[in-house]
Design an enzyme around this catalytic site. Structure first.
Site, PDB file in Angstrom:
ATOM      1  N   CYS A 113       0.813  -1.228   0.000  1.00 35.52           N
ATOM      2  CA  CYS A 113       0.000   0.000   0.000  1.00 35.52           C
ATOM      3  C   CYS A 113       0.845   1.276   0.000  1.00 35.52           C
ATOM      4  O   CYS A 113       0.339   2.363  -0.278  1.00 35.52           O
ATOM      5  CB  CYS A 113      -0.953   0.004   1.185  1.00 35.52           C
ATOM      6  SG  CYS A 113      -2.105  -1.370   1.150  1.00 35.52           S
ATOM      7  N   HIS A 249      -3.657   7.332   2.400  1.00 38.41           N
ATOM      8  CA  HIS A 249      -3.991   5.987   1.915  1.00 38.41           C
ATOM      9  C   HIS A 249      -5.386   5.640   2.404  1.00 38.41           C
ATOM     10  O   HIS A 249      -5.761   5.941   3.542  1.00 38.41           O
ATOM     11  CB  HIS A 249      -2.961   4.991   2.465  1.00 38.41           C
ATOM     12  CG  HIS A 249      -3.321   3.560   2.175  1.00 38.41           C
ATOM     13  ND1 HIS A 249      -3.714   3.139   0.924  1.00 38.41           N
ATOM     14  CD2 HIS A 249      -3.361   2.457   2.979  1.00 38.41           C
ATOM     15  CE1 HIS A 249      -3.972   1.836   0.971  1.00 38.41           C
ATOM     16  NE2 HIS A 249      -3.765   1.405   2.206  1.00 38.41           N
ATOM     17  N   ASN A 279     -10.025  -0.319  -0.318  1.00 44.12           N
ATOM     18  CA  ASN A 279      -8.565  -0.195  -0.264  1.00 44.12           C
ATOM     19  C   ASN A 279      -7.988  -0.719  -1.586  1.00 44.12           C
ATOM     20  O   ASN A 279      -8.037  -1.917  -1.854  1.00 44.12           O
ATOM     21  CB  ASN A 279      -8.036  -0.997   0.927  1.00 44.12           C
ATOM     22  CG  ASN A 279      -6.527  -0.920   1.072  1.00 44.12           C
ATOM     23  OD1 ASN A 279      -5.826  -0.466   0.168  1.00 44.12           O
ATOM     24  ND2 ASN A 279      -6.018  -1.378   2.200  1.00 44.12           N
TER      25      ASN A 279
HETATM   26  N1  ACO Z   1     -18.381  -8.639   8.997  1.00 39.58           N
HETATM   27  C1  ACO Z   1     -18.799  -8.863  10.246  1.00 39.58           C
HETATM   28  N2  ACO Z   1     -17.989  -9.139  11.266  1.00 39.58           N
HETATM   29  C2  ACO Z   1     -16.677  -9.180  10.999  1.00 39.58           C
HETATM   30  C3  ACO Z   1     -16.154  -8.963   9.718  1.00 39.58           C
HETATM   31  C4  ACO Z   1     -17.061  -8.692   8.696  1.00 39.58           C
HETATM   32  N3  ACO Z   1     -16.671  -8.438   7.410  1.00 39.58           N
HETATM   33  N4  ACO Z   1     -14.806  -9.057   9.762  1.00 39.58           N
HETATM   34  C5  ACO Z   1     -14.474  -9.334  11.052  1.00 39.58           C
HETATM   35  N5  ACO Z   1     -15.614  -9.413  11.792  1.00 39.58           N
HETATM   36  C6  ACO Z   1     -15.735  -9.673  13.228  1.00 39.58           C
HETATM   37  C7  ACO Z   1     -14.533 -10.372  13.808  1.00 39.58           C
HETATM   38  O1  ACO Z   1     -14.629 -11.780  13.613  1.00 39.58           O
HETATM   39  C8  ACO Z   1     -14.653  -9.994  15.284  1.00 39.58           C
HETATM   40  O2  ACO Z   1     -15.611 -10.821  15.890  1.00 39.58           O
HETATM   41  P1  ACO Z   1     -15.403 -11.316  17.426  1.00 39.58           P
HETATM   42  O3  ACO Z   1     -15.357 -10.050  18.244  1.00 39.58           O
HETATM   43  O4  ACO Z   1     -16.608 -12.155  17.642  1.00 39.58           O
HETATM   44  O5  ACO Z   1     -14.097 -12.053  17.408  1.00 39.58           O
HETATM   45  C9  ACO Z   1     -15.226  -8.582  15.229  1.00 39.58           C
HETATM   46  O6  ACO Z   1     -15.787  -8.429  13.918  1.00 39.58           O
HETATM   47  C10 ACO Z   1     -14.196  -7.490  15.467  1.00 39.58           C
HETATM   48  O7  ACO Z   1     -13.067  -7.750  14.653  1.00 39.58           O
HETATM   49  P2  ACO Z   1     -11.819  -6.794  14.627  1.00 39.58           P
HETATM   50  O8  ACO Z   1     -10.805  -7.355  13.661  1.00 39.58           O
HETATM   51  O9  ACO Z   1     -11.374  -6.509  16.034  1.00 39.58           O
HETATM   52  O10 ACO Z   1     -12.489  -5.471  14.010  1.00 39.58           O
HETATM   53  P3  ACO Z   1     -11.860  -4.056  13.806  1.00 39.58           P
HETATM   54  O11 ACO Z   1     -12.697  -3.034  14.431  1.00 39.58           O
HETATM   55  O12 ACO Z   1     -10.383  -4.032  14.116  1.00 39.58           O
HETATM   56  O13 ACO Z   1     -12.012  -3.852  12.214  1.00 39.58           O
HETATM   57  C11 ACO Z   1     -10.622  -3.973  10.236  1.00 39.58           C
HETATM   58  C12 ACO Z   1     -11.389  -4.762  11.313  1.00 39.58           C
HETATM   59  C13 ACO Z   1     -11.634  -3.194   9.431  1.00 39.58           C
HETATM   60  C14 ACO Z   1      -9.902  -4.969   9.338  1.00 39.58           C
HETATM   61  C15 ACO Z   1      -9.613  -2.989  10.893  1.00 39.58           C
HETATM   62  O14 ACO Z   1      -8.910  -3.667  11.890  1.00 39.58           O
HETATM   63  C16 ACO Z   1      -8.622  -2.395   9.914  1.00 39.58           C
HETATM   64  O15 ACO Z   1      -8.958  -1.543   9.105  1.00 39.58           O
HETATM   65  N6  ACO Z   1      -7.317  -2.772  10.020  1.00 39.58           N
HETATM   66  C17 ACO Z   1      -6.239  -2.146   9.277  1.00 39.58           C
HETATM   67  C18 ACO Z   1      -6.219  -2.514   7.822  1.00 39.58           C
HETATM   68  C19 ACO Z   1      -5.019  -1.870   7.152  1.00 39.58           C
HETATM   69  O16 ACO Z   1      -4.809  -0.679   7.260  1.00 39.58           O
HETATM   70  N7  ACO Z   1      -4.175  -2.655   6.480  1.00 39.58           N
HETATM   71  C20 ACO Z   1      -2.939  -2.120   5.945  1.00 39.58           C
HETATM   72  C21 ACO Z   1      -3.032  -1.854   4.521  1.00 39.58           C
HETATM   73  S1  ACO Z   1      -3.547  -3.248   3.587  1.00 39.58           S
HETATM   74  C22 ACO Z   1      -2.171  -3.879   2.723  1.00 39.58           C
HETATM   75  O17 ACO Z   1      -1.085  -3.479   2.916  1.00 39.58           O
HETATM   76  C23 ACO Z   1      -2.445  -4.996   1.723  1.00 39.58           C
END
Ligand code: ACO
Length: 322
Positions: A113, A249, A279
């Site tokens: 990214c 980003h 993304n």
């Molecule tokens: N729909 C419903 N529930 C979901 C989904 C979904 N699509 N995905 C995960 N959940 C659930 C999880 O299983 C978890 O359930 P649990 O509490 O029962 O275990 C709950 O939602 C919370 O999950 P978290 O992972 O803690 O959710 P979070 O608020 O952190 O959001 C997200 C997840 C959107 C992925 C966030 O963490 C994020 O944006 N992370 C950074 C991504 C990023 O910037 N990546 C770098 C660039 S990408 C690259 O380089 C290729």
């Protein structure tokens, strides 16, 4: 003093729109979860026969038109991508052939990214040193090809697209500074398992998908982006008042808001496209920039802070006069 100035921008999105409602029918998710956790409403998905180079070419031609630069005038072509058309030749070489201009150097950059910021850093060095006068820099991805469409934790986040800029040598201020970093200790949090040197079967066998510990990546991303924007402002001896637009980003609107909050910038000075692009990895920053240039928000002479964070981990920023 020679600067690199952005003289044209371009963007390309595939036609196919994939909405959250459609994803609800594919995995156990909801529009509400996706919107509140990420800010994403929809993303674009490349057609089965549409490749990264197809998207790159359309974005590149738009940027060249906007700059009034003919392909034959280019001294350098750089493509930032994690999803190249082929193992080789590079997507930059494929693009060069499509533009019909053999001769100038052309190569890919892979920093996931942060690829566009890495690319801007490299191009800026070539231009400042006087080796290159006109360069094409493209961020292009078909991330949909490396998504596990049964994994709700990743498949709702990403989209396909390309963004491009033409950078030209100028006596007028343009790119003022770039800052890039990496810490390779985080492969366990974000990676695609499978690669050519592990054996072709591993890729062909279907293991080459994005896997991510989202919440841990989130925490590191927020902290790291907070420090890279500080580093960039400090290096230029300016404060947040010297930013007209933050062009971040586009991974998650909550990460974007955290950086804006850290800078005490109101969200109406932040370019947000994650709601409709998802993304798009290396394409995200140039696509956001092109969107804001074309809708008239970003104007000549304004000062922009670009930043990105991605797998590696890699992260980077650029401060520039548009
Ligand atoms: N729909 C419903 N529930 C979901 C989904 C979904 N699509 N995905 C995960 N959940 C659930 C999880 O299983 C978890 O359930 P649990 O509490 O029962 O275990 C709950 O939602 C919370 O999950 P978290 O992972 O803690 O959710 P979070 O608020 O952190 O959001 C997200 C997840 C959107 C992925 C966030 O963490 C994020 O944006 N992370 C950074 C991504 C990023 O910037 N990546 C770098 C660039 S990408 C690259 O380089 C290729």
């Amino acid at each position: 003093m020679t600067y690199s100035r952005i003289t044209g921008t371009g963007g390309c999105l595939p036609e196919r729109v994939l909405t959250n409602a459609e994803l609800e029918r594919m995995v156990d998710t909801s529009d509400e979860w996706i919107r509140t956790r990420t800010g994403i409403r929809e993303r674009r998905i490349a057609a089965p026969d549409e490749t990264t180079c197809d998207l790159a070419e359309r974005a590149a031609r738009q940027a060249l038109d906007a700059a009034g630069v003919a392909p034959s005038e280019l001294d350098l072509i750089v493509v930032a991508t994690t999803t190249p058309d082929k193992v080789f030749p590079s997507t930059a070489c494929l693009l060069q052939a499509r533009l019909g201009v053999g001769g100038c150097p052309a190569f890919d950059i892979q920093a996931v990214c942060t690829g566009f910021l890495y690319g801007m850093t490299v191009v800026d060095q070539f231009i400042r040193s006087g080796t290159v006068r006109r360069a094409l820099l493209v961020g292009a991805e078909t991330l949909s090809r490396i998504l596990d469409w049964t994994d709700r934790a990743t498949c709702v986040l990403f989209g396909d697209g390309a963004g491009a800029v033409v950078l030209e040598a100028s006596g007028e201020p343009g790119v003022l500074s770039t800052h890039i970093h990496a810490d390779g200790a985080y492969e366990h949090l974000l990676a695609v398992d499978g690669g050519i040197s592990q054996g072709y079967e591993r890729v062909a066998g279907g293991n080459a998908y994005i896997r991510m510990q989202g919440n841990e990546v989130f925490r590191v991303a927020v902290n790291t982006l907070g420090s890279i924007v500080d580093e960039t402002l400090e290096a230029n001896g300016v404060t947040r008042d010297a930013i007209d637009w933050l062009v971040p980003h586009q991974a998650n609107v909550r990460i974007i808001s955290a950086t804006a909050k850290k800078l005490k910038l109101p969200m109406d000075r932040v370019v947000v496209t994650v709601d409709v692009h998802g993304n798009t990895s290396a394409a995200s920053v140039p696509l956001a920039l092109d969107t804001a240039v074309r809708d008239g928000r970003v104007q000549r002479g304004q000062r922009l802070l670009l930043e990105a964070f991605g797998a590696g981990f890699t992260w980077g920023a650029a401060y520039l006069v548009y």
